[in-house]
Enzyme design. Sequence first.
Site, mmCIF file in Angstrom:
data_model
loop_
_atom_site.group_PDB
_atom_site.id
_atom_site.type_symbol
_atom_site.label_atom_id
_atom_site.label_comp_id
_atom_site.label_asym_id
_atom_site.label_seq_id
_atom_site.Cartn_x
_atom_site.Cartn_y
_atom_site.Cartn_z
ATOM 1 N N LYS A 240 2.067 -4.698 -5.245
ATOM 2 C CA LYS A 240 2.419 -4.239 -3.897
ATOM 3 C C LYS A 240 3.054 -5.387 -3.132
ATOM 4 C CE LYS A 240 -0.513 -0.570 -2.151
ATOM 5 N NZ LYS A 240 -1.656 -0.295 -1.267
HETATM 6 C C1 E4P Z 1 -2.327 2.710 0.184
HETATM 7 O O1 E4P Z 1 -1.591 2.282 -0.663
HETATM 8 C C2 E4P Z 1 -2.484 2.038 1.497
HETATM 9 O O2 E4P Z 1 -2.711 0.683 1.349
HETATM 10 C C3 E4P Z 1 -3.589 2.674 2.308
HETATM 11 O O3 E4P Z 1 -3.579 4.053 2.124
HETATM 12 C C4 E4P Z 1 -3.489 2.279 3.772
HETATM 13 O O4 E4P Z 1 -4.361 3.067 4.516
HETATM 14 P P1 E4P Z 1 -4.782 2.725 6.014
HETATM 15 O O5 E4P Z 1 -3.615 2.998 6.900
HETATM 16 O O6 E4P Z 1 -5.927 3.638 6.284
HETATM 17 O O7 E4P Z 1 -5.164 1.270 6.034
#
Ligand code: E4P
Length: 231
Positions: free
Chosen positions: A85
């Site tokens: 990521k």
């Molecule tokens: C997924 O890849 C994301 O990192 C995650 O869903 C972020 O979620 P949040 O906005 O609740 O932190």
Amino acid sequence: MEIFLDSANLREIEKWLAQGVVDGVTTNPSVLLKDGGFDMEERARQVAALVNPRPVSVEVTTNDLEEMLTQARTLAAWAPNIVIKIPVINEHGAPCLGVVKTLTQEGIKVNLTACLSFGQLVLGAKAGATYISIFAGRVSDEGGDAPLLIGQSADWLREWGYPSRIIVGSIRGVIDIQQAAIAGAHIITIPPQLLDKMADHKYTRDTVRGFVQDARKALERVEELRAQARR
Ligand code: E4P
């Protein structure tokens, strides 16, 4: 459409793998912290082994673009199914698209993360990201229309033939999952507790309870009739 688990909880991942509905896992530093994965390498390796050959996203933890590349190469070497990521910009607003391009050229799969706009998705597709994460909940927090963004993004990728796949994350409720699916998300990454809610329905439980009770009554009746016949 695929379902990923947005989790680093090994028990939850095992539970949902056994249900046959998990196609991959996403983590981020906050998810790892919440799920007790303080040693990122240890937990990422455990999750990757558990879900292999399905993909597991693990995020870099720096604002420095050169250091992102170094970290990404290290993380990718932990397991063959680890996807890196990379945030679309760092916290100072510098685009990280060059990092995406370099890693993609090296054969490392990238999940371009923290995307909140159509423009970010377009740039991520051009840079070669395998996955592009649209944070639906955070789009809605800012007054944006997440389903509209997902639909337009999926249409644009298809129209121009880009292979990047949209992961919809930042899911806050079952309605978000349903809206993302209808809007054309390729993948939705879901916190495990919301999968429980998605499967559950009070009236389904009442319905099944009624069937089980009636099956028991029928069995009792059969036993009575057989007893009568023997007399
Ligand atoms: C997924 O890849 C994301 O990192 C995650 O869903 C972020 O979620 P949040 O906005 O609740 O932190």
